[in-house]
Design a protein around this motif. Structure first.
Motif, PDB file in Angstrom:
ATOM      1  N   ALA A 142     -15.756  47.367  55.036  1.00 49.13           N
ATOM      2  CA  ALA A 142     -15.672  47.636  56.351  1.00 49.13           C
ATOM      3  C   ALA A 142     -14.559  46.999  57.006  1.00 49.13           C
ATOM      4  O   ALA A 142     -13.826  47.718  57.726  1.00 49.13           O
ATOM      5  CB  ALA A 142     -17.036  47.098  57.140  1.00 49.13           C
TER       6      ALA A 142
ATOM      7  N   ASP B  29     -10.632  49.633  58.513  1.00 49.94           N
ATOM      8  CA  ASP B  29      -9.924  49.539  59.624  1.00 49.94           C
ATOM      9  C   ASP B  29      -8.704  48.582  59.888  1.00 49.94           C
ATOM     10  O   ASP B  29      -8.386  48.299  60.699  1.00 49.94           O
ATOM     11  CB  ASP B  29     -10.975  49.576  60.770  1.00 49.94           C
ATOM     12  N   SER B  30      -8.104  48.313  58.788  1.00 47.58           N
ATOM     13  CA  SER B  30      -7.122  47.370  58.611  1.00 47.58           C
ATOM     14  C   SER B  30      -5.904  48.148  58.380  1.00 47.58           C
ATOM     15  O   SER B  30      -5.765  49.415  57.996  1.00 47.58           O
ATOM     16  CB  SER B  30      -7.035  46.357  57.512  1.00 47.58           C
TER      17      SER B  30
ATOM     18  N   ARG C 157      -5.621  51.922  56.382  1.00 45.80           N
ATOM     19  CA  ARG C 157      -4.956  52.995  57.168  1.00 45.80           C
ATOM     20  C   ARG C 157      -3.901  53.393  55.833  1.00 45.80           C
ATOM     21  O   ARG C 157      -3.806  54.679  55.924  1.00 45.80           O
ATOM     22  CB  ARG C 157      -4.198  52.460  58.492  1.00 45.80           C
TER      23      ARG C 157
ATOM     24  N   ALA D 125     -17.526  60.156  57.149  1.00 47.61           N
ATOM     25  CA  ALA D 125     -16.583  59.212  57.582  1.00 47.61           C
ATOM     26  C   ALA D 125     -16.038  59.326  58.996  1.00 47.61           C
ATOM     27  O   ALA D 125     -15.488  60.344  59.431  1.00 47.61           O
ATOM     28  CB  ALA D 125     -15.435  59.092  56.673  1.00 47.61           C
ATOM     29  N   LYS D 126     -16.112  58.158  59.852  1.00 46.78           N
ATOM     30  CA  LYS D 126     -15.476  57.977  61.088  1.00 46.78           C
ATOM     31  C   LYS D 126     -14.332  57.297  61.443  1.00 46.78           C
ATOM     32  O   LYS D 126     -14.280  56.269  60.928  1.00 46.78           O
ATOM     33  CB  LYS D 126     -16.611  57.712  62.108  1.00 46.78           C
ATOM     34  N   ARG D 127     -13.428  57.473  61.980  1.00 50.05           N
ATOM     35  CA  ARG D 127     -12.383  56.729  62.237  1.00 50.05           C
ATOM     36  C   ARG D 127     -12.690  55.744  63.590  1.00 50.05           C
ATOM     37  O   ARG D 127     -13.310  56.202  64.296  1.00 50.05           O
ATOM     38  CB  ARG D 127     -10.847  57.309  62.311  1.00 50.05           C
ATOM     39  N   LYS D 128     -12.071  54.701  63.460  1.00 49.21           N
ATOM     40  CA  LYS D 128     -12.245  53.769  64.638  1.00 49.21           C
ATOM     41  C   LYS D 128     -11.636  54.285  65.858  1.00 49.21           C
ATOM     42  O   LYS D 128     -10.729  55.105  65.738  1.00 49.21           O
ATOM     43  CB  LYS D 128     -11.722  52.124  64.156  1.00 49.21           C
ATOM     44  N   VAL D 129     -12.374  54.098  66.948  1.00 47.73           N
ATOM     45  CA  VAL D 129     -11.980  54.583  68.381  1.00 47.73           C
ATOM     46  C   VAL D 129     -11.290  53.329  68.791  1.00 47.73           C
ATOM     47  O   VAL D 129     -11.992  52.015  68.916  1.00 47.73           O
ATOM     48  CB  VAL D 129     -13.093  55.070  69.322  1.00 47.73           C
ATOM     49  N   TYR D 130     -10.046  53.422  69.216  1.00 44.76           N
ATOM     50  CA  TYR D 130      -9.371  52.130  69.767  1.00 44.76           C
ATOM     51  C   TYR D 130      -9.442  51.862  71.233  1.00 44.76           C
ATOM     52  O   TYR D 130      -9.180  53.082  71.826  1.00 44.76           O
ATOM     53  CB  TYR D 130      -7.922  51.964  69.241  1.00 44.76           C
ATOM     54  N   LYS D 131      -9.712  50.782  71.839  1.00 42.94           N
ATOM     55  CA  LYS D 131      -9.718  50.736  73.377  1.00 42.94           C
ATOM     56  C   LYS D 131      -8.284  50.428  73.677  1.00 42.94           C
ATOM     57  O   LYS D 131      -7.780  49.317  73.140  1.00 42.94           O
ATOM     58  CB  LYS D 131     -10.773  49.602  73.611  1.00 42.94           C
TER      59      LYS D 131
ATOM     60  N   MET E 225      -7.166  61.218  60.333  1.00 47.62           N
ATOM     61  CA  MET E 225      -6.742  60.307  61.051  1.00 47.62           C
ATOM     62  C   MET E 225      -6.723  60.431  62.384  1.00 47.62           C
ATOM     63  O   MET E 225      -6.133  61.500  62.639  1.00 47.62           O
ATOM     64  CB  MET E 225      -5.800  59.342  60.574  1.00 47.62           C
TER      65      MET E 225
ATOM     66  N   ILE F 265       0.464  53.981  61.405  1.00 40.84           N
ATOM     67  CA  ILE F 265       1.075  54.164  60.036  1.00 40.84           C
ATOM     68  C   ILE F 265       2.632  53.930  60.292  1.00 40.84           C
ATOM     69  O   ILE F 265       3.139  53.368  59.344  1.00 40.84           O
ATOM     70  CB  ILE F 265       0.803  55.498  59.526  1.00 40.84           C
TER      71      ILE F 265
ATOM     72  N   GLU G 132      -2.563  43.261  64.754  1.00 39.45           N
ATOM     73  CA  GLU G 132      -3.012  44.377  65.058  1.00 39.45           C
ATOM     74  C   GLU G 132      -3.048  44.961  66.380  1.00 39.45           C
ATOM     75  O   GLU G 132      -3.017  45.916  66.756  1.00 39.45           O
ATOM     76  CB  GLU G 132      -4.503  44.286  64.633  1.00 39.45           C
TER      77      GLU G 132
ATOM     78  N   ASN H 203      -7.287  59.368  70.885  1.00 32.01           N
ATOM     79  CA  ASN H 203      -8.426  58.977  69.831  1.00 32.01           C
ATOM     80  C   ASN H 203      -8.926  60.351  68.968  1.00 32.01           C
ATOM     81  O   ASN H 203     -10.067  60.253  68.430  1.00 32.01           O
ATOM     82  CB  ASN H 203      -9.483  58.198  70.499  1.00 32.01           C
TER      83      ASN H 203
ATOM     84  N   TYR I 247      -8.724  63.553  66.191  1.00 35.56           N
ATOM     85  CA  TYR I 247      -8.248  63.478  64.906  1.00 35.56           C
ATOM     86  C   TYR I 247      -7.078  64.474  65.064  1.00 35.56           C
ATOM     87  O   TYR I 247      -6.839  65.409  65.811  1.00 35.56           O
ATOM     88  CB  TYR I 247      -9.321  64.218  64.283  1.00 35.56           C
TER      89      TYR I 247
END
Lengths: 407, 275
Positions: free
Chosen positions: A266, A270-271, A275, A394-400, B112, B120, B144, B165, B167
């Protein structure tokens, strides 16, 4: 659903059932007794056949329409929405207690259930880790590996042989097995760096077969098809224990390893590395053109997946205390791949669910003995028809975004 | 020959960021590029135009390491760095050196998010490894956060901050093109290579894109080399233009010079156009 549609489905189902009745007429209806030289016509069977297939076909058509409708609706929306269940699961308010509950059940399990059930669960947990490992290679990095079981075999034989010849214990070999797995992962990784898709699949398939054949035929090294027996169970500070206690101990070792694997995969997902794997899966040329070293990324994915498989190999050898090459056939690879695809490529939760479904379903379907594989196969087909992206997408992380810092 | 002389004179006056000398590319018996000479000076917008199949994208692939040129020299001059011969260099190293490209047929990472696509681009400027990613120590978390902030900043520059956010497969076409540019910018290039950035855009979108390229050049101090078919955009945006036909540079100069060159007119309109 409109009346016209219903009529149409009724007609289609009727045609399908008539056709199937006709096709199966010779085997379902006519019975030739060669001893008494009589022919019996079992017309009732025809009725069952026609009726059954009619109902099933009708259900099928209606479900297909519902699926198409929901897909069309999803395409109309610009924003992708998850199902209610997924939103429920991804909400931390519900997910946290759910996770705590799951953990509690996992910890308490061996006290409430029989040895047999615990053993099944250990196998399922082994496949959870194998699935998560293959998920790194196939689900995240998009490298279709059909010889994954080879790494599992490497781990199992590492422990079995070291234990047999040098009496090394489980805990000493566990890290060694991981290192061997990583080494073999890189060994396979190098020659296939330039390959993609189908070609990669074929080479990895060959690799899996080579490892199994070597183990089967190099008798002086691996004891051939008869395998290696009397492998030590994991030691516990030199305390001796019964088989039942050993199973419980093994179970807890597996729970810890599963948690560790979930944690690692996990976090990786998301690292920066995760990616890069995803970019590699999506578009190799663009990925490299954006400054990612494809070679490194691929080797990392291969060796990390292999490491987890080898770890499980060590556990497997210690659990069964006997291994032979028959445990590492292509069927195993296919099964692990099915877990990943069915669960949802790239989704940690999906792979866990997939592993439980595919490992526990055949076990608990033993009651239906001869229909077991039929139901199993049908389940897989149904999941793929109605959820082509797997059980959990699969879901991608939502970044705040810290707007002040960014602005 | 005379052309080559002027090129070299220009190169001597100001050090270019990219210099291409006598590059040729053969695919088996097919000669896709021959004797291509091209310079990009600091802060310049240079356009490479030519009819379809002239070899423009092949040329891009040759200087970004996707192909290795059969002959000739490609040299890059990174900011505060030594000149580097880059023919045959691995694509990712070319990018790391500071030459980032976009693609003619959009090549985003569809599953993504827009933000992650840009992130990326930050990959080659960051260095978290497997261990760092798993342990997520303070160093990793700081890096990060920097990646997220910087990537979001790039999205803002191309006007996609509201879609961060989403896709990338769900973005409208024009936004996808801009996202590719943001992703390339995130690698901190000194030279931005745009392969038909305005393809498939309507006139208004093309105009916005043009303004964006001008803004980006000012703000990031990058040079731009672009392939483009939209003549209106090329003529008003570029400082200099190279015209390519059948794998050769047939004309070069300012937009005005090029548009008046009879060779160019012939290449675009055909042999009998003046008859």
């Amino acid at each position: 659903m409109s009346r016209a549609n219903i009529l149409r489905y009724l007609k289609q189902a009727l045609v399908a059932s008539l056709w199937l009745s006709f096709l199966t007429l010779p085997i379902m209806v006519i019975r030739v007794d060669t001893v008494e030289q009589t022919v019996t016509w079992r017309w009732m069977h025809l009725a069952y056949m026609a009726g059954g297939s009619f109902v099933l076909a009708l259900i099928w058509y209606i479900m297909m329409e519902r699926r198409d409708l929901s897909q069309a609706k999803r395409e109309l929306e610009t924003v992708e929405r998850d199902s209610a269940l997924m939103r429920f699961l991804s909400d931390p308010r519900f997910a946290r207690p759910l996770m705590a509950f799951g953990l509690l059940v996992a910890v308490a399990f061996p006290w409430f259930f029989s040895l047999y059930q615990t053993n099944i669960l250990i196998s399922a947990l082994i496949y959870v880790v194998l699935g998560l490992g293959l998920n790194i290679t196939v689900g995240l990095a998009g490298l279709l590996d059909l010889g994954y079981v080879a790494f599992y075999a490497v781990g199992a034989y590492t422990y079995a042989l070291l234990n047999h010849h040098f009496h090394l214990g489980f805990w000493a070999v566990l890290p060694l097995g991981a290192v061997m797995g990583a080494f073999f992962g890189i060994l396979l990784g190098f020659p296939v760096l330039r390959l993609r898709g189908d070609y990669l699949a074929i080479v990895t398939l060959g690799f899996g077969q080579i490892v199994r054949l070597v183990l089967e035929n190099w008798g002086s090294f691996s004891y051939g098809p008869s395998g290696i027996s009397n492998i030590d169970r994991p030691g516990l500070f030199g305390i001796s224990y019964s088989v039942e206690q050993a199973t419980t101990y093994m179970y807890y070792i597996m729970v810890v390893l599963v948690l560790l694997t979930i944690f690692v995969t996990a976090r990786l997902k998301d690292s920066r590395i995760g990616r890069a794997w995803l970019a590699l899966r999506e578009d190799e040329i663009a990925c490299q053109a954006m400054g990612i070293d494809n070679t490194r990324a691929k080797l990392m994915a291969f060796s990390l997946g292999a490491t987890l498989a080898a770890l499980m190999g060590v556990v497997f050898a210690a659990k069964t205390t006997f291994i032979n090459p028959a445990s590492f056939t292509f069927m195993e690879s296919a099964m692990i791949l099915a877990i990943v695809v069915l669960g949802g490529m790239g989704s940690v939760l999906g792979v866990i669910l997939g592993a439980f479904l595919l490992m526990l379903l055949p076990e608990y379907l033993r009651a239906f003995s001869e229909y077991r594989m039929l139901i199993f196969g049908a389940t897989m087909v149904l999941v793929m028809v109605f959820r082509p992206e797997g059980l959990v997408r699969a879901k991608r992380k939502v970044y705040k975004i810290n707007v002040e810092a960014a602005g | 020959m005379a052309q080559e002389m002027t090129n070299q004179n220009a190169a001597q006056a100001v050090q270019p960021v990219l210099s291409v000398r006598n590059v040729g590319m053969n695919f088996g018996g097919l000669r896709a590029l021959s004797e291509v000479n091209l310079d990009v000076l600091p802060g310049e917008v240079v356009a490479l135009i030519g009819p379809n199949g002239a070899g423009k994208t092949t040329f891009f692939n040759c200087i970004t390491g996707i192909y290795t040129p059969s002959e000739g020299e490609v040299t890059a001059y990174p900011k505060n760095g030594k000149p580097k011969r880059i023919n045959g260099m691995r694509t990712n190293l070319v990018c790391e050196l500071g030459m980032a490209r976009t693609f003619q047929n959009i090549r985003l990472f569809p599953s993504m998010t827009a933000l992650e696509n840009v992130m990326i681009g930050r990959h080659c400027r960051t260095k978290t490894g497997i261990l760092g990613a798993v342990l997520r120590g303070p160093g990793t978390r700081r890096e990060e956060q920097e990646v997220v902030d910087k990537s979001f900043e790039m999205l803002t520059k191309v006007g996609l901050e509201k879609l961060a956010n989403e896709y990338s497969r769900n973005l409208p076409y024009g936004a996808q093109r801009r996202l590719e540019i943001a992703r390339a910018l995130a690698t901190e290039p000194f030279l931005l290579l745009l392969d038909e950035p305005a393809a498939g855009m309507n006139p208004q979108e093309t105009e916005e894109l043009k303004q964006m390229v001008i803004r980006i050049r000012e703000e990031f101090k990058v040079s731009v080399l672009l392939i483009e078919h939209d003549m209106k955009m090329v003529m008003s945006l570029s400082d200099r233009i190279y015209v390519m036909e059948y794998g050769r540079i047939i004309s070069t100069g300012t937009p005005k010079e090029v548009s008046e060159d009879p060779q160019v007119i012939r290449a675009y309109l055909g042999e009998d156009s003046d008859a």
